[in-house]
Structures are given as C-alpha cells and as structure tokens.
Design a protein around this motif. Structure first.
Motif, PDB file in Angstrom:
ATOM      1  N   GLY A   1      14.356   2.293 -34.356  1.00 44.40           N
ATOM      2  CA  GLY A   1      15.598   2.356 -33.599  1.00 44.40           C
ATOM      3  C   GLY A   1      16.502   1.180 -33.913  1.00 44.40           C
ATOM      4  N   TYR A   2      17.599   1.110 -33.194  1.00 42.03           N
ATOM      5  CA  TYR A   2      18.617   0.078 -33.419  1.00 42.03           C
ATOM      6  C   TYR A   2      18.073  -1.307 -33.069  1.00 42.03           C
ATOM      7  N   GLY A   3      18.292  -2.272 -33.941  1.00 38.27           N
ATOM      8  CA  GLY A   3      17.944  -3.653 -33.661  1.00 38.27           C
ATOM      9  C   GLY A   3      16.584  -4.102 -34.148  1.00 38.27           C
ATOM     10  N   TRP A   4      15.777  -3.220 -34.705  1.00 36.12           N
ATOM     11  CA  TRP A   4      14.456  -3.610 -35.192  1.00 36.12           C
ATOM     12  C   TRP A   4      14.554  -4.149 -36.608  1.00 36.12           C
ATOM     13  N   HIS A   5      13.880  -5.287 -36.868  1.00 33.85           N
ATOM     14  CA  HIS A   5      13.896  -5.954 -38.171  1.00 33.85           C
ATOM     15  C   HIS A   5      12.480  -6.343 -38.563  1.00 33.85           C
ATOM     16  N   VAL A   6      12.273  -6.585 -39.851  1.00 34.39           N
ATOM     17  CA  VAL A   6      10.968  -6.983 -40.363  1.00 34.39           C
ATOM     18  C   VAL A   6      10.716  -8.450 -40.003  1.00 34.39           C
ATOM     19  N   ASP A   7       9.572  -8.711 -39.389  1.00 32.59           N
ATOM     20  CA  ASP A   7       9.155 -10.085 -39.133  1.00 32.59           C
ATOM     21  C   ASP A   7       8.191 -10.534 -40.221  1.00 32.59           C
ATOM     22  N   ALA A   8       7.216  -9.709 -40.552  1.00 33.09           N
ATOM     23  CA  ALA A   8       6.246 -10.062 -41.593  1.00 33.09           C
ATOM     24  C   ALA A   8       5.535  -8.803 -42.074  1.00 33.09           C
ATOM     25  N   VAL A   9       5.072  -8.853 -43.312  1.00 25.25           N
ATOM     26  CA  VAL A   9       4.216  -7.802 -43.851  1.00 25.25           C
ATOM     27  C   VAL A   9       2.795  -8.346 -43.779  1.00 25.25           C
ATOM     28  N   LYS A  10       1.975  -7.768 -42.904  1.00 26.95           N
ATOM     29  CA  LYS A  10       0.620  -8.280 -42.699  1.00 26.95           C
ATOM     30  C   LYS A  10      -0.352  -7.816 -43.771  1.00 26.95           C
ATOM     31  N   ASP A  11      -0.208  -6.559 -44.220  1.00 27.65           N
ATOM     32  CA  ASP A  11      -1.141  -6.020 -45.207  1.00 27.65           C
ATOM     33  C   ASP A  11      -0.365  -5.109 -46.156  1.00 27.65           C
ATOM     34  N   ASN A  12      -0.560  -5.314 -47.452  1.00 35.34           N
ATOM     35  CA  ASN A  12       0.147  -4.503 -48.442  1.00 35.34           C
ATOM     36  C   ASN A  12      -0.467  -3.125 -48.625  1.00 35.34           C
ATOM     37  N   GLY A  13      -1.588  -2.862 -48.015  1.00 31.52           N
ATOM     38  CA  GLY A  13      -2.225  -1.559 -48.129  1.00 31.52           C
ATOM     39  C   GLY A  13      -3.027  -1.426 -49.406  1.00 31.52           C
ATOM     40  N   LYS A  14      -3.544  -0.233 -49.605  1.00 25.96           N
ATOM     41  CA  LYS A  14      -4.346   0.018 -50.804  1.00 25.96           C
ATOM     42  C   LYS A  14      -3.691   1.133 -51.616  1.00 25.96           C
ATOM     43  N   PRO A  15      -3.710   1.010 -52.943  1.00 26.09           N
ATOM     44  CA  PRO A  15      -3.102   2.047 -53.782  1.00 26.09           C
ATOM     45  C   PRO A  15      -3.974   3.299 -53.840  1.00 26.09           C
ATOM     46  N   VAL A  16      -3.316   4.447 -53.754  1.00 21.64           N
ATOM     47  CA  VAL A  16      -3.979   5.745 -53.857  1.00 21.64           C
ATOM     48  C   VAL A  16      -3.227   6.540 -54.912  1.00 21.64           C
ATOM     49  N   CYS A  17      -3.956   7.098 -55.866  1.00 22.08           N
ATOM     50  CA  CYS A  17      -3.319   7.807 -56.983  1.00 22.08           C
ATOM     51  C   CYS A  17      -3.687   9.291 -56.973  1.00 22.08           C
TER      52      CYS A  17
END
Length: 125
Positions: free
Chosen positions: A72-88
C-alpha cells in the motif's frame, strides 16, 4: 524605527528557540517482514548464467521494492534479510537443455511511518 526592529530580532530568535528545546520529535515506524518469489528470467540460458542473472543485486532490489509497494501507500524497503534460493526450470522447444531461474523465499523488511508520530494529526501527541 530601524534600531527597534533590529533590537527585537535577537529576542524573537531567542524565544522561538527556547520553546523547542524541551521537545524531542522522533519518527516512529511500523515494520513488516514479507516473503515472496521473484519472476523467472526472460530468456533461457545455461544453468550457471540463469542463476547468476536471477541473483543479481539489481533484480533483488527491484523485486524487494515491488514487494513493499504492494502493501500500500507509504511502504518502503528497510532491509533485505534473505536473498532466497535459486530455483530453475527447463526450457522447451529450441532451447532444450537451457534453463530459466528465479529466487524463492526472498525475505524483505518493509517500513512505514506510524500515523500520528510526525505531526500527521494536528493536536494529537
């Protein structure tokens, strides 16, 4: 007349500064952690290249911004905690043997200013 105005100026500055010395205004935030998946890369490539393309910092930043803005309106990124895992996934047709990759379970912390914490509601403290 000029002398009187010049003499009043330091007094006004002194009084206006004294009224703010006791107040400490701090912005309060609301935080929310989100887990989401990115979209697969647009083309097919070898597995190493596809994983490299999906894991680029540009892609992670772009998708984390989209994740927070979807709240929604006003939400911004503070931090990326985990980049996740690649799936192909395998490509079909003329690109047999090549892959398309995306990241799963990317964890992002989003923040938003708490309503009423920075003078958003006049007369409320």
């Amino acid at each position: 007349m000029k002398y009187k105005l010049t003499a009043l100026l330091p007094l006004v500055v002194l009084l206006s500064g004294a009224s703010f010395t006791g107040e400490a205004l701090a912005t309060e935030y609301i935080y929310r952690d989100l887990m989401a998946n990115t979209l697969p890369s647009p083309g097919c490539a070898s597995e190493a290249e596809a994983i490299g393309h999906a894991s680029k910092p540009f892609n992670i930043n772009k998708y984390s911004k989209k994740f927070c803005q979807s709240q929604g309106y006003g939400w911004h990124v503070d931090a990326v905690k985990d980049n996740g895992k690649p799936v192909c996934q395998d490509c079909s047709g003329a690109n047999v043997g090549k892959k398309q990759c995306h990241l799963e379970d990317v964890v992002v912390t989003c923040k938003r200013i708490k309503p009423g914490s920075v003078g958003m509601l006049p007369g409320k403290s």
